[in-house]
Design a protein around this motif. Sequence first.
Motif, PDB file in Angstrom:
ATOM      1  N   ASP A   1      40.196  14.088  40.071  1.00 34.82           N
ATOM      2  CA  ASP A   1      41.367  14.307  39.227  1.00 34.82           C
ATOM      3  C   ASP A   1      42.549  14.738  40.106  1.00 34.82           C
ATOM      4  N   LEU A   2      43.710  14.901  39.468  1.00 35.90           N
ATOM      5  CA  LEU A   2      44.927  15.185  40.241  1.00 35.90           C
ATOM      6  C   LEU A   2      44.910  16.591  40.828  1.00 35.90           C
ATOM      7  N   GLU A   3      43.953  17.379  40.404  1.00 35.56           N
ATOM      8  CA  GLU A   3      43.809  18.728  40.955  1.00 35.56           C
ATOM      9  C   GLU A   3      42.723  18.757  42.025  1.00 35.56           C
ATOM     10  N   GLY A   4      42.189  17.597  42.397  1.00 38.86           N
ATOM     11  CA  GLY A   4      41.271  17.497  43.525  1.00 38.86           C
ATOM     12  C   GLY A   4      39.798  17.615  43.181  1.00 38.86           C
ATOM     13  N   ARG A   5      39.478  17.811  41.901  1.00 36.70           N
ATOM     14  CA  ARG A   5      38.055  17.943  41.533  1.00 36.70           C
ATOM     15  C   ARG A   5      37.384  16.564  41.496  1.00 36.70           C
ATOM     16  N   LEU A   6      36.136  16.511  41.936  1.00 33.29           N
ATOM     17  CA  LEU A   6      35.372  15.257  41.835  1.00 33.29           C
ATOM     18  C   LEU A   6      34.945  15.080  40.376  1.00 33.29           C
ATOM     19  N   LEU A   7      35.451  14.013  39.743  1.00 35.08           N
ATOM     20  CA  LEU A   7      35.196  13.789  38.323  1.00 35.08           C
ATOM     21  C   LEU A   7      33.943  12.968  38.094  1.00 35.08           C
ATOM     22  N   SER A   8      33.832  11.862  38.843  1.00 32.55           N
ATOM     23  CA  SER A   8      32.705  10.977  38.560  1.00 32.55           C
ATOM     24  C   SER A   8      32.243  10.244  39.808  1.00 32.55           C
ATOM     25  N   VAL A   9      30.941   9.951  39.790  1.00 39.55           N
ATOM     26  CA  VAL A   9      30.273   9.227  40.874  1.00 39.55           C
ATOM     27  C   VAL A   9      29.527   8.090  40.197  1.00 39.55           C
ATOM     28  N   PRO A  10      29.817   6.834  40.556  1.00 41.20           N
ATOM     29  CA  PRO A  10      29.142   5.721  39.865  1.00 41.20           C
ATOM     30  C   PRO A  10      27.621   5.796  40.045  1.00 41.20           C
ATOM     31  N   ASP A  11      26.905   5.419  38.998  1.00 35.77           N
ATOM     32  CA  ASP A  11      25.431   5.387  39.019  1.00 35.77           C
ATOM     33  C   ASP A  11      24.855   6.723  39.460  1.00 35.77           C
ATOM     34  N   GLU A  12      25.442   7.781  38.973  1.00 37.14           N
ATOM     35  CA  GLU A  12      25.061   9.110  39.446  1.00 37.14           C
ATOM     36  C   GLU A  12      23.569   9.389  39.239  1.00 37.14           C
ATOM     37  N   GLN A  13      23.062   9.056  38.059  1.00 39.56           N
ATOM     38  CA  GLN A  13      21.650   9.373  37.765  1.00 39.56           C
ATOM     39  C   GLN A  13      20.710   8.646  38.720  1.00 39.56           C
ATOM     40  N   ARG A  14      21.009   7.347  38.913  1.00 38.04           N
ATOM     41  CA  ARG A  14      20.089   6.530  39.709  1.00 38.04           C
ATOM     42  C   ARG A  14      20.215   6.812  41.202  1.00 38.04           C
ATOM     43  N   GLU A  15      21.461   7.001  41.674  1.00 43.00           N
ATOM     44  CA  GLU A  15      21.695   7.067  43.117  1.00 43.00           C
ATOM     45  C   GLU A  15      21.684   8.480  43.698  1.00 43.00           C
ATOM     46  N   PHE A  16      22.032   9.457  42.883  1.00 39.59           N
ATOM     47  CA  PHE A  16      22.215  10.815  43.423  1.00 39.59           C
ATOM     48  C   PHE A  16      21.528  11.844  42.536  1.00 39.59           C
TER      49      PHE A  16
END
Length: 382
Positions: free
Chosen positions: A98-113
Motif C-alpha cells: 500500500d502507499l504507506e509501505g505495508r505488504l498487502l498481498s502475495v499471489p498464491d500465498e497459501q500454496r507458495e508461502f
Amino acid sequence: MLHRLPVEAYTGQDWFEDELAAIFSRTWAYAGFAEDVSEPGAYASVRAGLNEIFVVMGRDRRLRAFHNICRHRGTQLLRAVGKTRKAITCPYHDWTYDLEGRLLSVPDEQREFAGVDKSCLGLKPASVDLWRGMLFVHPDPDAGSIMEWFGEIEPHLGPHDVDALVEYPKARASYNIKANWKIVVENYIDVYHLSHLHSGTLSMYDHAQAEYGFIGPHYAFREPLAADYAADIERNADLPLILPRDQLGVWVPMLFPGIGLAEGESSWSTFTITPLAPDLTRVENRTRVKDASAWEFGQQALRSAGFWKKAVTGKYAGEDDDPLASGDFTAEDVYACEQQQKSLRSPWFEVGPAARGESPVLEHQEVVLRFLEGRARWPSTR
Ligand code: FES
Ligand SMILES: [Fe+2]
C-alpha cells in the motif's frame, strides 16, 4: 594532483564508488519539485548514491520515502515520476504494497508461502522533506530535519519566495556531461572563469563585486547586476521580476553534494547533478518564474532594450556550431568541463596555481576529502 585531490579522484572507479558510499549515500538528495508529488498516489523515484528511493504521497496526503526495493527478491518497484495508484505492485511476482509501505498481498500465498508473516515485509523507509519548493530524500529513516543540513546556508541564499513561483516547462532540460561530477561542480563554483569563458554570455552581472564562500559543506555566491543591465531593467516598468526592485541581483549557491541553484531577478533555476560514472555526469535543469507568458514577454522586452541582446549573443554571434559561439553559457561550461576531463588522461597533465577566484574549487575538494576520510562532522551526514 589537481590541487588537493589526485587525478584518479576524477578518473578512477574506486574513488567513484567510495564517493557514492561516503557522500551521496549519506546526505540529502534532491528528488524533484514539490508539485511532482502533490496528490495521493503520485510518486517520484530518485537515485541517492548507492540507493534507489521513491517518494509517494499517501491517502492521508503525507509524503513518505521508501527504498525502491521489493522485499521479495529486490526488484525495483517504481521508475521515474508518475501518478498512480492505489497500491504499488512489483513487476516481477506481483507482490503488492500500500502507499504507506505495508505488504498487502502475495499471489498464491497459501500454496507458495505457508506461514509467511506479511507484517514483517513492509518496504524499508527512508526520509523525505520539503525545502524551498524542492523534495529531498535521505536513505536513513532517522536523518532528522532537513534544516539541520540546510539551516546554516539558508540566510545566504536569495530572498526569493520560491513557493510563489511556477515552473517554466520550456526551460526544462537534462543532459550528460562527459566529465567527473567534481569537475562539473568545480566549474559551477569557479568565480575566475565568469569574466573569461562567459565574457559574451554572463556580462549582465558584475563579477568584480561577487561575494562568495563556504558555509559548512555548502557554497554561497551572490553578485549584483551590471550597471547597464540594471539601467535596462529600470527602463522596463512591467518586467515580471521575482525580487523587489531594491534587492535585485543573482545568488548562485552550490549545495552539497551537487545541488546548484541560480536565483536571479526574473527566474529561479535548479542545476542538479547525478554522478553516473567516473567520467560521466547527468545534469537536470528546471526553472521557476513569476508567470510563464509574462516571462517570455519580459525577456523579449529586455532583448529589444539592447544591452541584454549584446550580453547574451555578444561577440560570438552567428557562429552556431561552435559551443563557444553558441551564445549559451551552459554550452560553454559543458565544453570547458569535457575538455578538462580529456586532459586528465595525459601523462603530461599537471595543474597550475589557483587564482583567488578559484579558492572555492580547493575548498570543495577539502569537503570531499573530509567525507571520504570520515572527518565530515556536519549534522545529517549519517
Ligand atoms: S521480486 Fe518483487 S515480487 Fe518477486
Ligand atoms: Fe560557467
